[in-house]
Design an enzyme around this catalytic site. Structure first.
Site, PDB file in Angstrom:
ATOM      1  CG  PHE A 375      -7.687  -1.011   1.253  1.00  0.00           C
ATOM      2  CD1 PHE A 375      -7.338   0.037   1.554  1.00  0.00           C
ATOM      3  CD2 PHE A 375      -6.820  -1.539   0.035  1.00  0.00           C
ATOM      4  CE1 PHE A 375      -6.174   1.110   1.218  1.00  0.00           C
ATOM      5  CE2 PHE A 375      -5.287  -0.751  -0.976  1.00  0.00           C
ATOM      6  CZ  PHE A 375      -5.201   0.259   0.234  1.00  0.00           C
ATOM      7  CB  CYS A 376     -11.624  -4.948   5.368  1.00  0.00           C
ATOM      8  SG  CYS A 376     -12.191  -3.442   6.589  1.00  0.00           S
ATOM      9  CB  ALA A 377      -9.778  -6.480   0.019  1.00  0.00           C
ATOM     10  CB  CYS A 395      -9.527  -3.608   8.420  1.00  0.00           C
ATOM     11  SG  CYS A 395     -10.069  -3.448   7.121  1.00  0.00           S
TER      12      CYS A 395
END
Length: 453
Positions: A375-377, A395
């Site tokens: 989740f780009c985290a 990602c």
């Protein structure tokens, strides 16, 4: 409003009409079903009201700020009125500027480019990459993931207490996590920042579509968000807040619109006098339709009433969390615990399942669109999963084939346009997949888990 009252009063709490609500998709097992879009945290469907407003304006499209014709003047008024509408939606201070950008990522990179020399930035590892990574030219202190809202505040206070008190400093924090949906103690973090002479920027990409947001009440210096998460259909975003750093920084882009006066020098060069308003960072022909769509979405959400929207979303959150809690193999990811306030974003893993395989089965066999990955985290998800922070991953991409161990999670997200049936179908599908397994075989193709043909 209680959940029982909410459920009984569907006339008040009906989902807002969105594009795609009647789209049907094929199932790999045969037949078709109405698509359940449960990936709002990535991009929310456009509100029908927003789409209608944009369609009504489209024939009158014209250049802005520099045209003498009627359509140009109309477009200029529409563009600048959109700026005022966004300022009202955010409850900005009178002296704040609203700059239109391409996205939250673009907004935060703009602010990063405007930081004073030798600025120190404080950012939690829990941030989305859009707010974790832009600060390349600053001195960055990365803070460990807190496990309570109170710990978030004390962690920040401790870090700020050790900084150079005479230099500029900026704190960057999310309003609501794009992984767990948990709402952060923004007002308390802003108070801590200001007490130590620092400023604060709020990444509101996940907060603004779900909750009322007041720059003045939260006492943040800047706020950034994206139109495509706020039910607007085009690539546009906002950076709103204090004007001073923006007004003295080199323009984010150099070109027409950002310059107030350009003259030739006797040595053959040019001298440029830049605007000190928002135009300084809006060079080129702006995305008028994108700005208008954001303003339309702001009006639509305000008129619908956030009290009603929040109450209905809480009902959907309770439905999903209660349903997942009945499945022993499911573990919901959380920083702050079950009682933390949250928006409609829930991530989880399923014991014995590769997350990408599970998400693929939800799509192919049930017509349910969720997201799997990091989740780009990446730092946050790896912390929550207890995985090695050095493990490689992309990602949103799977890291294992069906049946193999996965370092990814599954995320379901929803909002103002989500019908009850979609979340109920999702809960039922999760239970059925865990109990009976997938009905189809799957394979990895080009980095994605897909049904085997």
């Amino acid at each position: 409003m209680s959940v029982s009252t909410l459920a009984a009063d569907q006339s008040v709490c009906a989902p807002l009409p969105v594009l795609g609500r009647d789209v049907t998709v094929p199932l790999v097992t045969g037949g078709e079903v109405t698509y359940a879009a449960l990936d709002y945290a990535a991009s929310a469907p456009a509100l029908q009201r927003v789409w209608d407003d944009v369609a009504a304006y489209a024939p009158y499209y014209g250049s802005v700020h520099r045209g003498a014709g009627y359509l140009s003047q109309l477009s200029t008024d529409l563009f600048e009125n959109a700026r005022r509408t966004v300022a009202e939606f955010l409850d900005c201070r009178a002296e704040d500027q609203v700059v239109f950008t391409r996205s939250t990522t673009d907004s935060l990179n703009l602010l990063a480019a405007a930081l004073p020399a030798d600025c120190q930035v404080f950012v939690f590892e829990t941030e989305h990459h859009a707010s974790l990574l832009p600060w390349r030219n600053a001195r960055v202190t990365y803070l460990d993931a807190p496990r309570t809202p109170e710990q978030a505040v004390t962690t920040l206070e401790t870090a700020l207490a050790g900084r150079d008190p005479h230099g500029p400093a900026l704190v960057c924090v999310t309003g609501a996590s794009n992984v767990t949906g948990e709402i952060w103690p923004v007002r308390e973090l802003a108070a801590a920042a200001h007490a130590h002479g620092a400023r604060i920027v709020l990444d509101a990409a996940q907060l603004a579509p779900h909750h009322p947001l007041s720059v003045q009440e939260l006492d943040v210096d800047w706020v950034a968000f994206s139109g495509h998460k706020l039910y607007a259909p085009f690539g546009s975003g906002v950076l709103a807040g204090r004007a001073d750093w923006l007004a003295t920084a080199e323009p984010y882009l150099a070109g027409g619109g950002a310059s107030r006066k350009v003259t030739r020098r006797t040595d053959g060069g040019v001298d440029v006098e830049w605007h000190e308003t928002a135009a300084r960072h809006e060079a080129g022909s702006p995305n008028v339709i994108g700005a208008y769509s954001i303003a339309s979405a702001c009006k639509a959400l305000t008129e619908a009433g956030f009290d009603t929207l929040v109450a209905r979303e809480r009902h959907l959150i309770d439905t999903v969390r209660a349903g997942l809690a009945e499945v022993a193999e499911v573990r919901i990811l959380s920083l702050f615990g079950d009682d933390a306030p949250r928006v409609g974003v829930i991530s989880f893993v399923v014991e014995g399942w590769n997350s990408s395989h599970f998400a693929a089965a939800l799509s192919a066999e049930y017509g349910i669109g969720v997201r799997d990955g990091l989740f780009c985290a990446h730092p946050l998800v790896r912390t929550l999963l207890g995985s090695d922070p050095q493990t490689q991953g992309e990602c949103g991409a799977p890291e294992a084939a069906p049946g193999e161990r996965s370092l990814n999670a599954i995320r379901v997200s929803f909002g103002a346009g989500t019908p009850d049936e979609h979340v109920e179908r999702f809960v039922s599908a999760v239970k059925e997949l865990v109990r009976d397994g997938a009905k189809w075989n799957y394979r990895t193709e080009d980095g994605r888990c897909v049904p085997a043909v």
